[in-house]
Design a protein around this motif. Structure first.
Motif, short mmCIF file in Angstrom:
data_model
loop_
_atom_site.label_atom_id
_atom_site.label_comp_id
_atom_site.label_asym_id
_atom_site.label_seq_id
_atom_site.Cartn_x
_atom_site.Cartn_y
_atom_site.Cartn_z
N ILE A 72 9.88 53.67 47.14
CA ILE A 72 10.60 52.43 47.43
C ILE A 72 11.79 52.76 48.34
O ILE A 72 12.51 53.72 48.09
N ASP A 81 2.36 55.17 51.51
CA ASP A 81 2.93 53.83 51.60
C ASP A 81 4.33 53.81 51.00
O ASP A 81 4.56 54.35 49.92
N VAL A 82 5.26 53.17 51.72
CA VAL A 82 6.63 53.01 51.26
C VAL A 82 6.93 51.52 51.26
O VAL A 82 6.79 50.84 52.28
N GLU A 83 7.32 51.02 50.11
CA GLU A 83 7.61 49.59 49.96
C GLU A 83 9.08 49.33 50.30
O GLU A 83 9.96 50.06 49.89
N PRO A 94 11.37 46.38 49.54
CA PRO A 94 11.44 45.10 48.83
C PRO A 94 12.37 44.06 49.45
O PRO A 94 12.11 42.87 49.37
N LYS A 136 5.01 56.00 43.40
CA LYS A 136 5.43 54.86 44.19
C LYS A 136 6.73 55.18 44.92
O LYS A 136 7.68 55.67 44.32
N ASN A 186 10.26 42.43 52.01
CA ASN A 186 8.89 42.13 51.56
C ASN A 186 7.86 42.72 52.51
O ASN A 186 6.88 42.10 52.86
N LYS A 187 8.11 43.95 52.94
CA LYS A 187 7.22 44.65 53.87
C LYS A 187 6.86 46.01 53.30
O LYS A 187 7.47 46.48 52.35
N GLU A 188 5.85 46.61 53.91
CA GLU A 188 5.43 47.94 53.52
C GLU A 188 5.21 48.75 54.79
O GLU A 188 4.71 48.23 55.78
N THR A 189 5.61 50.01 54.78
CA THR A 189 5.42 50.89 55.92
C THR A 189 4.86 52.21 55.43
O THR A 189 4.69 52.40 54.22
N GLN A 190 4.57 53.11 56.34
CA GLN A 190 4.02 54.40 55.95
C GLN A 190 4.87 55.52 56.50
O GLN A 190 5.37 55.44 57.62
N TYR A 211 14.39 51.19 60.48
CA TYR A 211 13.44 50.09 60.68
C TYR A 211 14.06 49.08 61.65
O TYR A 211 15.18 48.61 61.43
#
Length: 176
Positions: A64, A12-14, A16, A62, A19-23, A39
């Motif tokens: 980011i 998982d990659v946040e 910020p 984590k 306000n989304k998360e992707t992989q 993106y």
């Protein structure tokens, strides 16, 4: 003796700023450090065909994604330009609070206009964006471009010279 094969996994990659998360796929999360991620923001911006580039940084377990560049696709701009109009674009480097960046504004006039008016629009846009960037960080500018507040503010200032049918930031890229 056979060497055991490693298997790639999704991490998982946040993001910020959105306000989304992707992989992203990798053997280990440390491998993602420094990778670039593109993106597509088209659905988020309701049809404005924009592509964002992020650089992934890993701290602990984590990941980011920090913004690096925003770009409006040429196909979107081609659709917006009509016959009987002029386009005004420019490219220059600005100093933000925390880094240097390249900004490429793009504007379309409602009718064909003399070169003096196009030059005045170009100069006013450069002046306004230089002052705007000095008081903001690069991340704040990214957020303003995604929300459309920077383009709206710039359009209102340029409207005093000549009314525009479109005013966008074509490319915004952090140097370094």
């Amino acid at each position: 003796m056979a060497i055991a094969k490693r298997k790639k996994r999704f991490f998982d990659v946040e993001i910020p700023i959105l306000n989304k998360e992707t992989q992203l796929q990798a053997y280990d999360i440390k491998e993602l450090d420094g990778k670039f991620l593109s993106y597509d923001l088209t659905r988020l911006l309701r049809g404005k065909n924009m592509l964002a580039q992020f650089k992934v940084s890993v701290s602990g377990d984590k990941a980011i994604a920090n913004p690096r560049a925003l770009k409006i696709m040429p196909s979107f701009l081609k659709r917006m330009v009509r016959k009987g109009t002029h386009q005004v674009d420019d490219s220059f480097e600005v100093q933000t609070k925390d880094s240097k960046a390249i900004i490429k504004p793009f504007a379309i006039t409602r009718r064909k206009v003399p070169r003096a008016i196009r030059t005045a629009l170009r100069n006013k846009a450069k002046e306004e964006l230089m002052f705007y960037a000095l008081e903001k960080t690069a991340v704040q500018i990214f957020e303003d471009i995604i929300r459309g507040s920077l383009q709206k503010e710039l359009s209102l200032k340029l409207k005093k010279i000549y009314p525009l049918s479109l005013c966008e930031i074509r490319i915004f890229k952090i140097k370094g």
